[in-house]
Scaffold this motif. Structure first.
Motif, PDB file in Angstrom:
ATOM      1  N   ARG A   1     -11.128  61.302 -18.871  1.00  0.00           N
ATOM      2  CA  ARG A   1     -11.178  60.102 -19.671  1.00  0.00           C
ATOM      3  C   ARG A   1     -12.044  59.286 -18.995  1.00  0.00           C
ATOM      4  O   ARG A   1     -11.994  58.927 -17.638  1.00  0.00           O
TER       5      ARG A   1
ATOM      6  N   ASP B   1     -14.308  56.833 -32.936  1.00  0.00           N
ATOM      7  CA  ASP B   1     -13.503  57.912 -31.796  1.00  0.00           C
ATOM      8  C   ASP B   1     -13.456  59.109 -32.531  1.00  0.00           C
ATOM      9  O   ASP B   1     -12.987  59.623 -33.386  1.00  0.00           O
TER      10      ASP B   1
ATOM     11  N   LEU C   1      -3.240  57.030 -32.597  1.00  0.00           N
ATOM     12  CA  LEU C   1      -4.209  56.748 -33.497  1.00  0.00           C
ATOM     13  C   LEU C   1      -3.851  55.423 -34.347  1.00  0.00           C
ATOM     14  O   LEU C   1      -4.656  54.750 -34.668  1.00  0.00           O
ATOM     15  N   GLN C   2      -2.588  55.507 -34.384  1.00  0.00           N
ATOM     16  CA  GLN C   2      -1.968  54.278 -35.241  1.00  0.00           C
ATOM     17  C   GLN C   2      -0.595  53.881 -34.811  1.00  0.00           C
ATOM     18  O   GLN C   2       0.097  54.921 -34.533  1.00  0.00           O
ATOM     19  N   ALA C   3      -0.418  52.870 -34.555  1.00  0.00           N
ATOM     20  CA  ALA C   3       0.849  52.207 -33.911  1.00  0.00           C
ATOM     21  C   ALA C   3       1.816  51.325 -34.537  1.00  0.00           C
ATOM     22  O   ALA C   3       1.006  50.621 -35.465  1.00  0.00           O
TER      23      ALA C   3
ATOM     24  N   LEU D   1     -12.976  59.367 -36.149  1.00  0.00           N
ATOM     25  CA  LEU D   1     -12.209  58.133 -37.001  1.00  0.00           C
ATOM     26  C   LEU D   1     -12.967  57.030 -36.708  1.00  0.00           C
ATOM     27  O   LEU D   1     -13.205  56.554 -35.503  1.00  0.00           O
TER      28      LEU D   1
ATOM     29  N   LEU E   1      -6.065  54.198 -29.154  1.00  0.00           N
ATOM     30  CA  LEU E   1      -7.463  53.679 -30.009  1.00  0.00           C
ATOM     31  C   LEU E   1      -7.485  52.420 -29.722  1.00  0.00           C
ATOM     32  O   LEU E   1      -6.533  51.585 -30.080  1.00  0.00           O
ATOM     33  N   PRO E   2      -8.667  51.709 -29.631  1.00  0.00           N
ATOM     34  CA  PRO E   2      -8.794  50.114 -29.678  1.00  0.00           C
ATOM     35  C   PRO E   2      -7.936  49.508 -31.031  1.00  0.00           C
ATOM     36  O   PRO E   2      -7.489  48.297 -30.988  1.00  0.00           O
ATOM     37  N   ARG E   3      -8.120  50.247 -32.451  1.00  0.00           N
ATOM     38  CA  ARG E   3      -7.730  49.665 -33.162  1.00  0.00           C
ATOM     39  C   ARG E   3      -6.371  50.230 -33.801  1.00  0.00           C
ATOM     40  O   ARG E   3      -6.403  50.293 -35.144  1.00  0.00           O
ATOM     41  N   ALA E   4      -5.600  50.894 -33.050  1.00  0.00           N
ATOM     42  CA  ALA E   4      -4.466  51.522 -33.505  1.00  0.00           C
ATOM     43  C   ALA E   4      -3.341  50.459 -33.628  1.00  0.00           C
ATOM     44  O   ALA E   4      -2.732  50.572 -34.456  1.00  0.00           O
ATOM     45  N   THR E   5      -3.423  49.185 -33.193  1.00  0.00           N
ATOM     46  CA  THR E   5      -2.671  48.014 -33.638  1.00  0.00           C
ATOM     47  C   THR E   5      -3.326  47.204 -34.416  1.00  0.00           C
ATOM     48  O   THR E   5      -4.553  47.087 -34.972  1.00  0.00           O
ATOM     49  N   ASN E   6      -2.357  46.048 -34.701  1.00  0.00           N
ATOM     50  CA  ASN E   6      -2.888  45.229 -35.586  1.00  0.00           C
ATOM     51  C   ASN E   6      -3.817  44.418 -35.286  1.00  0.00           C
ATOM     52  O   ASN E   6      -4.777  44.024 -36.374  1.00  0.00           O
TER      53      ASN E   6
ATOM     54  N   THR F   1     -13.413  52.856 -37.391  1.00  0.00           N
ATOM     55  CA  THR F   1     -12.548  51.547 -37.778  1.00  0.00           C
ATOM     56  C   THR F   1     -13.539  50.287 -37.863  1.00  0.00           C
ATOM     57  O   THR F   1     -14.210  50.127 -36.868  1.00  0.00           O
TER      58      THR F   1
ATOM     59  N   LYS G   1       1.307  57.156 -35.426  1.00  0.00           N
ATOM     60  CA  LYS G   1       0.672  58.485 -35.397  1.00  0.00           C
ATOM     61  C   LYS G   1       0.027  58.923 -34.046  1.00  0.00           C
ATOM     62  O   LYS G   1      -0.673  58.047 -33.681  1.00  0.00           O
TER      63      LYS G   1
ATOM     64  N   LEU H   1     -12.146  61.703 -27.641  1.00  0.00           N
ATOM     65  CA  LEU H   1     -10.718  61.890 -27.149  1.00  0.00           C
ATOM     66  C   LEU H   1     -10.950  63.050 -25.941  1.00  0.00           C
ATOM     67  O   LEU H   1     -12.113  63.876 -25.999  1.00  0.00           O
TER      68      LEU H   1
ATOM     69  N   HIS I   1      -4.308  49.356 -40.387  1.00  0.00           N
ATOM     70  CA  HIS I   1      -4.474  48.079 -39.877  1.00  0.00           C
ATOM     71  C   HIS I   1      -5.821  47.579 -39.926  1.00  0.00           C
ATOM     72  O   HIS I   1      -6.039  46.559 -39.884  1.00  0.00           O
ATOM     73  N   ALA I   2      -6.982  48.432 -39.781  1.00  0.00           N
ATOM     74  CA  ALA I   2      -8.250  48.117 -39.673  1.00  0.00           C
ATOM     75  C   ALA I   2      -8.656  47.655 -40.911  1.00  0.00           C
ATOM     76  O   ALA I   2      -8.337  47.912 -42.006  1.00  0.00           O
TER      77      ALA I   2
ATOM     78  N   TRP J   1      -8.399  55.159 -44.055  1.00  0.00           N
ATOM     79  CA  TRP J   1      -7.269  55.954 -43.120  1.00  0.00           C
ATOM     80  C   TRP J   1      -6.378  55.047 -42.582  1.00  0.00           C
ATOM     81  O   TRP J   1      -5.162  55.508 -42.366  1.00  0.00           O
TER      82      TRP J   1
ATOM     83  N   SER K   1     -13.315  46.224 -37.356  1.00  0.00           N
ATOM     84  CA  SER K   1     -12.423  45.183 -37.228  1.00  0.00           C
ATOM     85  C   SER K   1     -12.998  43.826 -37.504  1.00  0.00           C
ATOM     86  O   SER K   1     -13.921  43.758 -36.687  1.00  0.00           O
TER      87      SER K   1
ATOM     88  N   ASP L   1     -15.541  50.618 -34.265  1.00  0.00           N
ATOM     89  CA  ASP L   1     -15.024  51.789 -33.202  1.00  0.00           C
ATOM     90  C   ASP L   1     -15.074  53.198 -33.725  1.00  0.00           C
ATOM     91  O   ASP L   1     -14.655  53.626 -34.909  1.00  0.00           O
TER      92      ASP L   1
ATOM     93  N   ASP M   1      -2.990  60.399 -27.577  1.00  0.00           N
ATOM     94  CA  ASP M   1      -3.574  59.475 -28.124  1.00  0.00           C
ATOM     95  C   ASP M   1      -3.108  58.743 -29.274  1.00  0.00           C
ATOM     96  O   ASP M   1      -3.075  59.568 -30.352  1.00  0.00           O
TER      97      ASP M   1
END
Lengths: 247, 247, 247, 247, 247, 247
Positions: E80, E121, D123-125, E42, D70-75, E44, D40, E70, E27-28, E24, E46, E119, D121
């Motif tokens: 940024r 954002d 938001l989720q990868a 948003l 975003l820092p927690r877009a990934t696993n 999250t 996303k 953002l 991953h988190a 939402w 972790s 986080d 940006d």
């Protein structure tokens, strides 16, 4: 030596009034607020048992120094290096000079695996800040070593300092060599030199720069002589400060 | 002068082989790839018409310098300063030294409102990189000024350079003063000095540092004499390079 | 292939003169000063026994690369990235490309727990700097691996390189596909492509970008064919350099 | 095309579900929240009248792009680039790719002296973030241009976009070319390629990388065909989004 | 409470519509997309087993937070912070506030040696972003703790949260105290206050600032009462979100 | 008020000894070295005619502040922010607080298009550094404005300051509200609050934080009362300092 008098009435071979408030800081293991006339530098020595990783296990200590100026130490305000995000070349250069000057009189083996960080912060500047910093830093360093000895980190009889060290600026103005330049003199100097001299009268560092015309050997010799004598006067002031009782 | 021979068989007062490839760069207005033995420095001079804003309208030019080392110029690889995100103290110090050395022989009024940026990039290091840089930079600078004259930015008869300048390192090893230290000598030196001298034999900069024991006036004098003579040999090499035809 | 001649008189499918000075550096474990016409890149390979922490104990080696340009490598001077305090996007992108290209021909298990850092510093730029860098870096890498083998860090028969790798730029100018663009061609190209090809003729990387009009499949095919043939010529130059005796 | 099914049941030539929430942002002149399956990306287009100083007075506009995660877009969480104090190579590379892809379909003269900054940006990868970003950014860009036209900054009939643009990833997994790789597929791919294709089916960018074994021409052709077809499906989704009424 | 109506028709003591999309992020370990009217954040959480080195072996966990916006979350685009290379004062200040607010309700001993990084954002901003962030972050935090419990990292009955926490802004506009200021109200407020209140109605943080005229005790009391009541409404929304089933 | 005595023998509602050395700096347009017990802050005010570009032509002045600590101001040494290359969150937060506090009593129209930068450098820290900074900064600010008036930059009768401002910390220790916490008290406080109050007794800023248990309204009220009274004592000290003759 000569009849030329200077803006503040000094003789060409005369230091500005020197004061050393030893033990200024309530927290640091050694400290001195030194003034060379209008130049005021707060020198603190922070003693830590242990050394940086790269020196561990070699039975040697480490002494390093950092120099900085408050933003309004000078006549017009300078931006903070913390805000600019980088340390300027001049700051780096002076920090390195102070560190080398102090290490020249330290026996790092006798110091043992201890680290002393010297901070020299210029509260007010009127020329000669780096030389005042070295001269005051020596006093702070000597006290920090004694603190370490009292705490048992430094050997009871270890001769961690094998000499004292002081520094002074000299320069040529209108063809005349002069000692301990104030700011108004410094900006007019054709040649500008900093000399760092041990208590025994040996050179640790000699940095001479032609700001205007290049200089010859005779001028260089005159400057060195003025500098060595000035450092000897500073040695006396350092000894007097170190002889006082600290509350 | 003495029968002591050095690792590379040189006499104590002998330079390493000096080569100057003038006009190395196809793009720069002046350039020289200089080597002092294994030390190789690429010096380029970039000429721009106009001056920084703070100097505008004063009828004077500006000369500045930047020094850097390739990461594998040395025996073991150093991290790039671009990646560390900051320029180290040593780099700053040397860049400033080179700039001062060159400005000492430039008449900024005769140069006119033009800017020359000198880049000294050490491709390979074996001691004396800052002195090789100054010596090569002078050649690049001289050519850049002639380029500016040919383009009409510098006056036809303007004497923008009033002298030449060269630099060399000297040091004391096992009590013996020596000229132009290679890296293996540099690390063993008790006292290390860089002297920057004009073609007329005057001092622009003298920077002496006791790495081990402090030094006395007699030692200082011996080092200065070696340095002045070494710079005179370098002056000859500079003149020879500048006398060649550029393709 | 065609009768169109280019600014420098080359045929459209002809490389510029390629020279490879293998073993340029006295310090690096492998090195090559490569030129593609006026483009000159110094490639060094630094071999260290051991790997970064995140790779420790996996029985594999690591190869990485850094690319940079001297400030006056180009026609007008660029500010140093060290002074700007950050590495630009283009530099990052090319460093990553070189690293990937080299890793494509390395068997990291056969390399063993050793790290090779490749530095590609552009001394002079005239188009195709990244492709010259890859082509020269392969030579430096091969020598560094042999150095490691001689020192016993890499297994006697370990096949750490399973192929060679070279790279070249291709592009379409005035509708005509051309090989190995010089700077004046590069700025006019409608489509610009870099191809990285192994000695066996397989693709490691294909990066094509429409600078002007988008391109179609037929044009893409023509560019790829030119690129594969150009890389084969470079392979021959690499082999010749590696066949020479190093003093 | 084939009976191989993928982790999520898709055919090898099938996109993940694509959704485009056009006009997601209440503030931006154009925006789209695009998803390619679990990926996303929020794309906003910021329109400003005027251009950067270096472009002033040339009668042309400017389009640029910035990509970030975003820092927690990934696993697992990644440190913020703002806190690390520098933008990583991957981020730079993708930002530049997005900017080039969009500029390929913009007629900057027709756009006039206006600037559009695209922010993508993640938001989720879940794989394919750069291709989703390009595809969504086109929708945001188109709306921002219409906003500029409505405000009178862009000419009433100016054809600022001469085509549309979309992007998709393709790769070879276990020897099989596949379209639109999800993260679990991406990490297993031997070859990974991103293709950026205009609405008319022409290439803007082709970036293929051998992650494992190098690839041959036949494989490259298969990937390109998959990519072109995938981009055509994305073009349909873009058109549908742009055909909707915005509240 | 009063008949004054606000731009959006709210009563002075009324929150904007609050929505909390719990879970939402795919991953988190905990997440919530919270909106206070047009403000969308948003959040999250972790979860990592283990603590930073300085806390190791103390049997305690660690909760920290980072806040960012953002670039086009606001009405006009902001550069940024990653590109500026530094985190601004406002960002720092808010990150620290969120961390303190959450830690006020966490029992770090009961949490055990685990770290939770929050986080927040801001995807879209319309006033009150820091208070929405705290309110949403609590929901994400609660879920992350339950995730840790399910995985066995947090004790089965460990009461890691001893209360809930929410936050809201209050301010005085035209002499009238109002709850939950939208951006258009915020810029007009004479006094602006953020209150962070636990589920039991106790204060965690009170930050009141006179933007225009200083304020007196009576005004302060009125603001605090509004804030405490607003936080109680937010507590109800948090509980409702946490009571839902997550798919 | 109570019989509890504190480590230093003070009553709970008693300030530490306050000294204000007005005019400490020879260079700054206004300055004060203030101490609250062992906390010593050097405050300088730098007056410049003119305003930042974004404020030009609006007929208003600008007042801003920067706060920093010397590395050894505290019990153990902190790394310099200039060397870390970034300003920490705490530093930013306090700088912004000081600026807001001073601007609350400045009439920027009456100040005219002039800029005053306040620097607050903590030479020695023992709790309450930000409140001492605000209190001393007011004195420096007042003198800088008078300097500007004497030079004709500020109107003869312009009331650039419409009130005075001071600040003090309050906190709850072992359930007891106390005024002006020293460092040893600060670390034990359950709730910590800073109040900034004008000479007329109105609030400019109230920042209360629960470090341990959250606090209730009754405790908040007790703290505010202590703080307002403490600021009134500080107002008296400020007036006394400003009434002295400056040499």
């Amino acid at each position: 030596m000569t009849e030329i008098t200077r803006a503040d009435g000094r003789a060409v071979d005369q230091l500005r009034p020197v004061t050393i408030e030893r033990g200024w800081s309530a927290h640091a293991e050694g400290s001195a607020l030194i003034s060379f006339g209008g130049t005021k530098v707060l020198c603190t020595a922070s003693f830590t048992n242990g050394v940086p990783r790269w020196l561990t296990g070699k039975g040697k200590g480490w002494v390093t120094a950092e120099y900085a100026m408050l933003p309004r130490a000078t006549n017009s305000r300078n931006d903070r290096e913390s805000i600019k995000g980088k340390v300027g070349g001049r700051t780096h250069e002076i920090s390195r000079l102070i560190g080398r000057a102090l290490r020249a009189v330290v026996d790092t083996k006798a110091l043992g695996e201890n680290t002393i960080v010297i901070d020299c912060d210029v509260l007010q500047a009127d020329g000669g800040t780096r030389t005042a910093a070295i001269t005051g830093a020596y006093v702070a360093l000597a006290d920090a070593i004694e603190w370490g000895r009292a705490k048992g980190f430094v050997g009871k009889n270890a001769k961690a300092l094998h000499d004292s060290v002081a520094a002074v600026s000299v320069g040529i103005i209108d063809g005349e060599p002069m000692l301990d330049l104030a700011y108004v003199e410094d900006v007019r100097a054709e040649t500008d030199m900093n000399v760092v001299v041990t208590g025994r009268g040996l050179f640790v560092e000699v940095q001479g720069t032609a700001e205007g015309a290049p200089f010859d050997k005779r001028e260089l010799d005159a400057l060195l002589e003025l500098g060595v004598n000035g450092c000897d006067d500073l040695r006396v002031a350092q000894l007097a400060a170190l002889a006082e009782d600290l509350a």
